[in-house]
Design an enzyme around this catalytic site. Structure first.
Site, PDB file in Angstrom:
ATOM      1  N   ARG A 234      32.169   0.247   1.322  1.00 17.31           N
ATOM      2  CA  ARG A 234      33.326   1.077   0.959  1.00 17.31           C
ATOM      3  C   ARG A 234      33.628   0.863  -0.515  1.00 17.31           C
ATOM      4  NH1 ARG A 234      32.421   3.659   4.758  1.00 17.31           N
ATOM      5  NH2 ARG A 234      33.687   4.082   6.602  1.00 17.31           N
ATOM      6  N   GLU A 263      36.143   8.511  -4.109  1.00 20.69           N
ATOM      7  CA  GLU A 263      35.117   9.453  -3.665  1.00 20.69           C
ATOM      8  C   GLU A 263      35.660  10.683  -2.946  1.00 20.69           C
ATOM      9  OE1 GLU A 263      32.806   6.762  -1.039  1.00 20.69           O
ATOM     10  OE2 GLU A 263      33.357   8.104   0.602  1.00 20.69           O
ATOM     11  N   HIS A 295      27.625   8.888  -0.529  1.00 14.14           N
ATOM     12  CA  HIS A 295      27.917   8.455   0.853  1.00 14.14           C
ATOM     13  C   HIS A 295      26.911   9.047   1.842  1.00 14.14           C
ATOM     14  CE1 HIS A 295      31.475   6.537   3.105  1.00 14.14           C
ATOM     15  NE2 HIS A 295      30.409   6.488   3.880  1.00 14.14           N
TER      16      HIS A 295
HETATM   17  P1  NAD Z   1      30.442  -4.771  11.487  1.00 11.81           P
HETATM   18  O1  NAD Z   1      31.834  -4.814  11.982  1.00 11.81           O
HETATM   19  O2  NAD Z   1      29.313  -4.843  12.473  1.00 11.81           O
HETATM   20  O3  NAD Z   1      30.212  -5.926  10.404  1.00 11.81           O
HETATM   21  C1  NAD Z   1      31.144  -6.276   9.439  1.00 11.81           C
HETATM   22  C2  NAD Z   1      30.971  -7.755   9.170  1.00 11.81           C
HETATM   23  O4  NAD Z   1      31.809  -8.102   8.080  1.00 11.81           O
HETATM   24  C3  NAD Z   1      31.374  -8.634  10.368  1.00 11.81           C
HETATM   25  O5  NAD Z   1      30.344  -9.558  10.663  1.00 11.81           O
HETATM   26  C4  NAD Z   1      32.637  -9.326   9.891  1.00 11.81           C
HETATM   27  O6  NAD Z   1      32.793 -10.632  10.412  1.00 11.81           O
HETATM   28  C5  NAD Z   1      32.395  -9.360   8.396  1.00 11.81           C
HETATM   29  N1  NAD Z   1      33.626  -9.537   7.634  1.00 11.81           N
HETATM   30  C6  NAD Z   1      34.871  -9.088   7.916  1.00 11.81           C
HETATM   31  N2  NAD Z   1      35.740  -9.499   6.982  1.00 11.81           N
HETATM   32  C7  NAD Z   1      35.015 -10.222   6.095  1.00 11.81           C
HETATM   33  C8  NAD Z   1      35.355 -10.907   4.920  1.00 11.81           C
HETATM   34  N3  NAD Z   1      36.611 -10.970   4.470  1.00 11.81           N
HETATM   35  N4  NAD Z   1      34.372 -11.535   4.248  1.00 11.81           N
HETATM   36  C9  NAD Z   1      33.083 -11.503   4.713  1.00 11.81           C
HETATM   37  N5  NAD Z   1      32.709 -10.873   5.821  1.00 11.81           N
HETATM   38  C10 NAD Z   1      33.664 -10.236   6.509  1.00 11.81           C
HETATM   39  O7  NAD Z   1      30.338  -3.433  10.626  1.00 11.81           O
HETATM   40  P2  NAD Z   1      29.011  -2.633  10.218  1.00 11.81           P
HETATM   41  O8  NAD Z   1      28.698  -1.626  11.270  1.00 11.81           O
HETATM   42  O9  NAD Z   1      27.974  -3.591   9.799  1.00 11.81           O
HETATM   43  O10 NAD Z   1      29.563  -1.822   8.962  1.00 11.81           O
HETATM   44  C11 NAD Z   1      29.969  -2.481   7.772  1.00 11.81           C
HETATM   45  C12 NAD Z   1      30.650  -1.488   6.860  1.00 11.81           C
HETATM   46  O11 NAD Z   1      29.694  -0.518   6.409  1.00 11.81           O
HETATM   47  C13 NAD Z   1      31.740  -0.654   7.552  1.00 11.81           C
HETATM   48  O12 NAD Z   1      32.986  -1.311   7.510  1.00 11.81           O
HETATM   49  C14 NAD Z   1      31.753   0.617   6.753  1.00 11.81           C
HETATM   50  O13 NAD Z   1      32.768   0.516   5.774  1.00 11.81           O
HETATM   51  C15 NAD Z   1      30.387   0.655   6.055  1.00 11.81           C
HETATM   52  N6  NAD Z   1      29.575   1.816   6.449  1.00 11.81           N
HETATM   53  C16 NAD Z   1      29.072   2.616   5.469  1.00 11.81           C
HETATM   54  C17 NAD Z   1      28.275   3.708   5.812  1.00 11.81           C
HETATM   55  C18 NAD Z   1      27.675   4.616   4.767  1.00 11.81           C
HETATM   56  O14 NAD Z   1      27.171   5.704   5.109  1.00 11.81           O
HETATM   57  N7  NAD Z   1      27.653   4.239   3.504  1.00 11.81           N
HETATM   58  C19 NAD Z   1      28.016   3.973   7.159  1.00 11.81           C
HETATM   59  C20 NAD Z   1      28.539   3.116   8.128  1.00 11.81           C
HETATM   60  C21 NAD Z   1      29.315   2.041   7.771  1.00 11.81           C
END
Ligand code: NAD
Length: 332
Positions: A234, A263, A295
């Site tokens: 993000r 964005e 994105h």
């Molecule tokens: P997820 O929930 O499986 O993983 C997120 C991880 O971050 C978890 O393991 C959590 O413990 C960790 N986390 C939370 N707070 C934290 C902190 N303060 N410091 C370090 N680690 C922390 O989520 P995911 O499915 O892997 O997705 C991650 C992110 O990717 C989403 O939140 C979303 O914003 C982004 N995303 C982007 C796209 C894109 O097209 N660019 C698509 C999907 C998701």
């Protein structure tokens, strides 16, 4: 059941219409973002389906509730754009798609890293101009480099596995270390250590109060000079003004971003020929070592197919008073 889609694109319609054959919902697609300016277009729909840049704040939610909306379905994983407390207060259910294709995002992250490093985008244009020279195209081996991963959930975990396959050392920071990744060779350590010791840093944690501007002037100052930073999570994870200074001072040598703080005014639209009044993105675009994609990390056939199927099933389950099988689908 009537569903109103916001921020809908032709590809959303293609996949949702296909899988809606199983449900027969009455779907209307609007291209515009959801926000206070447009929320009154909701008529008699019981559900709205939104995406990453729709603004679903308390004001919007209170109007949705008055209109009789019972379900807000996010057709994405992140939910930082929805006021969950407001939804709870109005008794509106909120669901998302927590895991559609982590590989789609992880693979795009690798594509950004390889493009920045090996400059294939520049080589492509050069060869088309019959310029077969190599000056300026030199990259570095990923093999043996230290990759720092912040957030090792589904996407970060998939990214770690790919980088281990490249022969990289992978260091990671997460609030909840993953034992399986650890046994595959990922070394969990403090955030400070990941920042100090990585040649490449990739962000995969969610955007929340703790992670907002996790990459800022102070944390950048601890990174290795020449670091490559990739953000497919993000935009708000990075303080954009600070990263521009770091690019100018050359501490950050490569920046790949699929997400950007501002964005919602730009991404998912064709603005060619328009005057862009966002000077920050224009500055970023001007750097030869910055790669921006709009994105698109999620944008694979497999992911869109999963998103449509899971979203429609969740709406159906919630409408029938059933609990979707996967707990993390329902946020409220
Ligand atoms: P997820 O929930 O499986 O993983 C997120 C991880 O971050 C978890 O393991 C959590 O413990 C960790 N986390 C939370 N707070 C934290 C902190 N303060 N410091 C370090 N680690 C922390 O989520 P995911 O499915 O892997 O997705 C991650 C992110 O990717 C989403 O939140 C979303 O914003 C982004 N995303 C982007 C796209 C894109 O097209 N660019 C698509 C999907 C998701």
């Amino acid at each position: 059941m009537k569903i109103l889609f916001f921020s809908a694109k032709p590809y959303d319609k293609q996949f949702f219409d296909l899988y809606n054959e199983d449900y027969g919902f009455e779907i209307e697609y609007l291209e515009t973002h959801l926000g206070p300016h447009i929320v009154n277009t909701v008529q008699d729909q019981q559900a709205v389906c939104v995406f990453v840049n729709d603004k679903v704040n308390a004001e919007v939610i209170s109007i949705l509730a008055k209109k009789g909306v019972k379900i807000i379905a996010l057709r994405c994983a992140g939910f930082n754009n929805v006021d969950l407390d407001a939804a709870r207060a109005h008794g509106i259910r909120v669901c998302r798609v927590p895991e559609y294709s982590p590989q789609a995002v992880a693979e795009h992250t690798v594509a950004m890293l390889l493009t920045l490093n090996r400059k294939t985008h520049k080589a492509y244009n050069r060869v088309r101009e019959q310029d077969f020279s190599l000056n300026g195209l030199m990259g570095f081996n990923l093999y043996g480099k230290t990759v720092g991963v912040i957030g090792t959930g589904k996407i970060g975990g998939a990214f770690c596995r790919i980088m281990l396959g490249f022969g990289c050392k992978v260091k990671a920071y997460d609030l909840y270390p993953n034992k399986e990744l650890e046994s595959s060779g990922v070394v969990y350590t403090a955030l400070e250590d990941v920042l100090v010791s990585s040649d490449i840093i990739s962000l995969h944690c969610p955007l929340n109060e703790d992670t907002h501007y996790i990459i800022n002037e102070k944390t950048i100052a601890t990174m290795r000079t020449g670091v490559a930073l990739i953000n497919t999570s993000r935009g708000g994870l990075i303080n954009t003004a600070d990263i521009i200074e770091a690019l100018k001072s050359k501490r950050v040598a490569y920046l790949g971003i699929d997400v950007y703080e501002q964005e919602e005014k730009l991404f998912f639209r064709d603005l060619s020929g328009s005057i862009i009044d966002d000077d920050v993105i224009q500055r970023l675009i001007s750097f030869p070592n910055v790669l921006i994609t709009a994105h698109q990390a999620f944008f694979t056939q497999e992911a869109l197919s999963e998103i449509a199927q899971i979203t429609l099933k969740s709406i159906n389950d919630l409408a029938c008073g059933q609990k979707p099988e996967n707990n993390s689908i329902v946020l409220v």
